[in-house]
Write a protein that holds these residues in place. Structure first.
Motif, short mmCIF file in Angstrom:
data_model
loop_
_atom_site.label_atom_id
_atom_site.label_comp_id
_atom_site.label_asym_id
_atom_site.label_seq_id
_atom_site.Cartn_x
_atom_site.Cartn_y
_atom_site.Cartn_z
N ASN A 1 104.39 -75.63 72.24
CA ASN A 1 105.38 -76.19 71.32
C ASN A 1 106.57 -76.80 72.06
OD1 ASN A 1 105.30 -75.87 68.17
ND2 ASN A 1 104.09 -74.18 69.01
N TRP B 1 100.78 -65.66 72.55
CA TRP B 1 102.10 -66.06 72.08
C TRP B 1 102.82 -66.90 73.14
CZ3 TRP B 1 105.75 -62.09 69.21
CH2 TRP B 1 106.59 -62.81 68.37
N ARG B 2 102.69 -66.52 74.41
CA ARG B 2 103.31 -67.33 75.48
C ARG B 2 102.74 -68.74 75.48
NH1 ARG B 2 102.12 -62.92 78.70
NH2 ARG B 2 100.80 -64.15 80.10
N CYS C 1 111.74 -62.45 64.06
CA CYS C 1 110.79 -62.69 65.15
C CYS C 1 109.82 -61.51 65.24
CB CYS C 1 111.55 -62.90 66.45
SG CYS C 1 110.53 -63.25 67.89
N TYR D 1 100.37 -79.26 67.07
CA TYR D 1 101.62 -78.52 66.88
C TYR D 1 102.75 -79.43 66.43
CZ TYR D 1 99.87 -74.07 68.62
OH TYR D 1 99.19 -72.89 68.76
N SER E 1 107.12 -69.18 66.35
CA SER E 1 107.27 -70.14 67.45
C SER E 1 107.89 -71.45 66.98
CB SER E 1 105.91 -70.40 68.11
OG SER E 1 105.35 -69.20 68.61
N TYR E 2 107.58 -71.87 65.74
CA TYR E 2 108.24 -73.06 65.20
C TYR E 2 109.74 -72.81 65.02
CZ TYR E 2 103.46 -74.54 64.01
OH TYR E 2 102.13 -74.87 64.06
N ILE F 1 104.11 -70.89 72.56
CA ILE F 1 105.48 -71.35 72.81
C ILE F 1 105.49 -72.45 73.87
CG2 ILE F 1 107.71 -70.64 73.77
CD1 ILE F 1 107.37 -68.01 72.24
N ILE G 1 111.51 -70.73 66.87
CA ILE G 1 112.02 -70.81 68.24
C ILE G 1 112.19 -72.27 68.67
CG2 ILE G 1 111.47 -70.35 70.67
CD1 ILE G 1 112.35 -67.83 69.20
N ARG G 2 111.23 -73.10 68.30
CA ARG G 2 111.32 -74.53 68.61
C ARG G 2 112.51 -75.17 67.91
NH1 ARG G 2 106.15 -78.74 68.23
NH2 ARG G 2 107.30 -80.69 68.58
N LEU H 1 111.75 -62.61 72.79
CA LEU H 1 110.95 -62.30 71.62
C LEU H 1 111.07 -60.82 71.31
CD1 LEU H 1 107.72 -64.36 72.52
CD2 LEU H 1 109.70 -65.09 71.19
N GLU I 1 102.60 -68.51 65.10
CA GLU I 1 102.98 -69.92 65.14
C GLU I 1 104.27 -70.17 64.35
OE1 GLU I 1 98.63 -72.04 65.86
OE2 GLU I 1 99.50 -72.08 63.85
#
Length: 497
Positions: free
Chosen positions: A420, A413-414, A297, A476, A384-385, A417, A387-388, A256, A381
């Protein structure tokens, strides 16, 4: 005891970290510089700013430790540095997050074809890569293009000034879109098609090989009492992967940083033409890696902080806290799903999975009840989406997932993730990332360790584990589907307007 310096030439600053041969961080220094944006979507930096920052940080370390065995260099990938025959910088570097090369991307696709480019380089034609940037200079600044004598990546410019060695290594070169990653050489087919002189490109080497030694006169200026060697080093993501122990195909690194990166080592035989993620060479000989990238990011969170968090900035100064700690705490008061607010983190277009230079940052779902805390959580979020998105493209497996970068410091944030991805998230003791990674490469070059895996087993330790909260899965999953649908609803709008 021998000492090593890892230098990470990043997007907003250069950081130098001193390590002993056990991988212990003893001292660090950093120096910031400004991004230059002459026009909307144009993102540049002055290579001399990187050089000044490198000199400042090394000198800060040598005040206390003047004898250094070796130095490793890590740097932001894809940036274009151009020198003339007298080694004068011809223009500012067009860096990785620049968004001007949509037409050049289309030019490459027309002249060679996306499929053929992918067969050679392992990747689709990518607007952020170095080739498209070089063609933009050719198309828009022909007087500068005609003076080119050397084409470099950011960290390799620093290497050239420090050592006089015109060299790069495979992990960084594989992001130029000029390298045949299967045969480990520049592609004559690509170079010939665009009339690029191969002599303008740096010599290729392995990451653990010594590329040169600090020029003696410069060593004295830097406060050194000896002449350290400089190893090949690595692009920032391969360097961070090594610094986080991401060596085996069962490992996944999520970084990140300014960009968000999902990184997974693979073997050459596992590279398939239909892989939906980007493919690069690792900083370990004959190992490759796949990588998914979200451009916006940490850049998104910094953008939010810079434009909406003046009050939090003042509070941070008064209480001597990180402003991001305060923003994270306030974001925690917003519920899972950010009260229906969605954020697309496409401030500079997007790479994975859309490869869309026209996409822009977007908030959807603003209501009268929406507050700033919802916006803060929606940014976390939304990233993170993305990242997903990247993680979902990896070959299905039970991975050991390691989280690093500045964003990994935030508990919220951790957790987002972990929820998710529905898996444990590991964080290691060492937080130096790319600087540690290239210092490890220097240690291997010095014979302290037999290889990178040997170094990992002796140096890298797990700090903590974030477990997913199953109660958040449903929310999520629903919001992630809405996030994906939102991009496709707006895709045509992005390009048209």
């Amino acid at each position: 005891m021998k000492y090593f310096i890892g230098i990470d030439i990043g997007t907003s600053s250069t950081k130098a970290v001193l390590f002993d041969e056990l991988g212990t961080s003893l001292l660090s220094a950093s120096s910031e510089y400004n991004i230059i944006s002459p026009k909307l979507g144009y993102i540049e930096e002055n290579p001399n700013d990187w050089l000044k920052a490198t000199i400042i940080t090394i000198k800060e370390i040598t005040k206390t430790y003047p004898v250094i065995e070796g130095i490793g260099l890590s740097g932001q990938m894809h940036g274009l540095v151009l020198l003339d025959k007298n080694d004068k910088i011809l223009r500012n570097s067009i860096i990785w997050c620049d968004n001007r090369t949509g037409k050049e991307k289309e030019e490459i696709e027309k002249k060679i074809g996306n499929q053929r480019i992918k067969e050679i380089t392992g990747n689709d034609v990518m607007a952020p890569f170095t080739l498209a940037k070089l063609l933009w200079v050719k198309n828009n600044e022909p007087e500068i293009y005609g003076k080119i004598a050397k084409i470099m990546l950011p960290k390799d410019y620093i290497r050239y000034i420090l050592t006089g060695s015109f060299t790069t290594e495979y992990s960084d070169a594989s992001g130029m879109q000029m390298l045949d990653i299967y045969n480990k050489c520049y592609s004559n087919e690509i170079l010939d098609k665009f009339a690029i002189n191969i002599n303008f490109l740096p010599k290729l080497q392995e990451s653990v090989d010594i590329s040169g030694y600090i020029i003696p006169s410069l060593a004295k200026e830097l406060g050194l009492k000896n002449i350290p060697f400089v190893v090949g080093g690595a692009g920032d993501q391969a360097a961070a992967a090594i610094g986080n122990g991401i060596i085996l195909p069962s490992d996944v690194s999520i970084v990140l940083g300014s960009s968000g990166v999902v990184f997974n080592p693979i073997l050459k035989e596992d590279i398939k033409p239909d892989l939906p993620v980007q493919v690069f060479m690792h900083a370990i000989k004959d190992i490759y890696h796949v990588m998914g990238v979200t451009n916006g990011c940490g850049l998104s969170y910094k953008w939010f902080k810079d434009n909406f968090c003046e009050t939090e900035e003042i509070e941070a100064k008064i209480n001597k806290q990180s402003v991001y700690e305060i923003i994270n705490r306030k974001a925690l008061s917003s519920p899972v799903g950010a009260n229906g607010l969605l954020y697309l983190p496409y401030l500079n277009g997007e790479r994975t999975p859309h490869n869309d230079p026209y996409a822009t940052g977007t908030f959807v779902g603003i209501r009268q009840s929406t507050n700033k805390d919802d916006f803060a959580r929606a940014v976390l979020e939304g990233i993170s989406y993305s990242i997903r998105d990247c993680y979902s493209l990896l070959k299905p497996n039970r991975y050991n997932v390691y989280l690093s970068g500045g964003g990994a410091k935030g508990n919220l944030w951790r957790q987002i993730i972990a929820d998710n991805l529905k898996c444990d998230i590991y964080r290691i003791e060492q937080q130096e990332g790319g600087a540690l990674g290239v210092a490890i490469l220097a240690m291997v070059a010095a014979g302290i360790y037999n290889n990178v895996l040997d170094a990992k087993e002796k140096i890298i330790k797990v700090k903590d584990i974030t477990k997913p909260n199953k109660e958040n899965y449903k929310v999520y999953d629903t919001r992630y589907e809405a996030y994906k649908a939102l991009y496709y609803s707006l895709k045509g709008f992005f390009k048209k307007y």
